[in-house]
Design an enzyme around this catalytic site. Structure first.
Site: not given
Ligand code: HXC
Length: 261
Positions: A65, A112, A115, A135
């Site tokens: 998400a 997500g 999912e 998450e």
């Molecule tokens: C918004 C995101 C994002 C996300 C990555 N980005 N994941 N933006 N939402 N979920 C963006 C970063 O901010 C960054 O933008 C660019 O993508 C690249 O990410 P980096 O972190 O610089 O890359 P890297 O170091 O390679 O790490 C990749 C990653 C990390 C491991 C995927 O970004 C990460 O941990 N992301 C979050 C993953 C997460 O927690 N997902 C679950 C979300 S909650 P900029 O502008 O800074 O370059 C969820 C709930 C679902 O999904 C509920 C039901 C739908």
């Protein structure tokens, strides 16, 4: 229909949806999920399409998400909109669709994103694929099937560990655990996924819908109820003209021509 967050195209009898927010690792904004729902709906109604395929890029399937979008929301807002079931689009459409849909996952499928892939009928993965439900690290939890579909797919021990720690699973562990049907070299994934979807699209469509329903019953009912469902579904395949054609074609040693009736 103009889409801003996904690419939508028909390739033969396959409806292909490509997640397309590369700058944010295909983060699943509400707009993106709504567009996926609209595209799925359009393909469901398109008689030329027999199977759907959803994919990201070679680098990433989806990182979950959209965190900045989610960060400002509060409970009354999420509850009122029934998030992530947004405005009758997105997840509900995905889950109620009748045409088979497969996910081609390369790179990360997190939160997500994992999912979304699991909401498809099966997942083909590249050797670079990684799956996770991180998450917990944001002090929240999966909300679109991560604790439910993942547990059914890979069992309690692995699902519990992944959801509680946020640990990612690589492609070979995912295949070993039953989360993905096959692993392909990354450079072959999208071609092979399309060919697989095309193979499904060439079968009799009412029959692929019956098969999909019957396999889903295995997740949703007791063995006895599932066996009864399967038996009746099998019997009802004999009501379709395609079933006669399929068997007749075998007897006559020729390829069948299905009318999807
Ligand atoms: C918004 C995101 C994002 C996300 C990555 N980005 N994941 N933006 N939402 N979920 C963006 C970063 O901010 C960054 O933008 C660019 O993508 C690249 O990410 P980096 O972190 O610089 O890359 P890297 O170091 O390679 O790490 C990749 C990653 C990390 C491991 C995927 O970004 C990460 O941990 N992301 C979050 C993953 C997460 O927690 N997902 C679950 C979300 S909650 P900029 O502008 O800074 O370059 C969820 C709930 C679902 O999904 C509920 C039901 C739908």
């Amino acid at each position: 229909m103009a889409y801003e967050n996904i690419l939508v195209e028909k390739k033969g009898a396959v409806g292909v949806i490509t997640l397309n927010r590369p700058k944010v690792y295909n983060a699943l904004s509400m707009a993106l999920i709504a567009e996926v729902g609209q595209a799925v709906n359009a393909f469901e109604q398109d008689a030329e399409v027999g199977c759907l395929l959803i994919q990201g890029s070679e680098k990433v399937f989806a990182a979950g998400a959209d965190i900045p979008e989610m960060a400002s929301k509060d409970f009354p807002e999420l509850f009122a909109m029934n998030f992530p079931y947004v405005q009758g689009d997105g997840w509900e459409v995905l889950e109620s669709r009748r045409k088979p849909m497969l996910a081609a996952v390369s790179g990360m499928a997190l939160g997500g994103g994992c999912e979304l892939a699991m909401a498809c009928d099966f997942i083909l993965a590249s050797d670079t694929a990684r799956f996770g439900q991180p998450e917990v690290k944001l002090a929240t939890m999966p909300g679109a099937g991560g604790t439910q579909r993942l547990t059914r797919a890979i069992g309690k021990a692995k699902a519990m560990e992944m959801c509680l720690t946020g640990r990612m699973m690589d492609a070979s562990e995912a295949e070993r655990s039953g989360l993905v049907s096959r692993i392909l070299p990354v450079e072959e994934l999208f071609t092979e996924a399309l060919a697989t979807a095309q193979t499904i699209a060439e079968q009799s469509r009412p029959v692929t819908a019956l098969i999909k329903d019957a396999v889903d019953q295995a997740y949703e009912t007791s063995l006895n109820a599932g066996m009864r469902f399967e038996r009746h579904a099998f019997q009802s395949s004999f009501a379709f003209e395609d079933r006669s054609e399929g068997m007749q074609a075998f007897v006559e040693k020729r390829a069948p021509t299905f009318k999807n009736r």
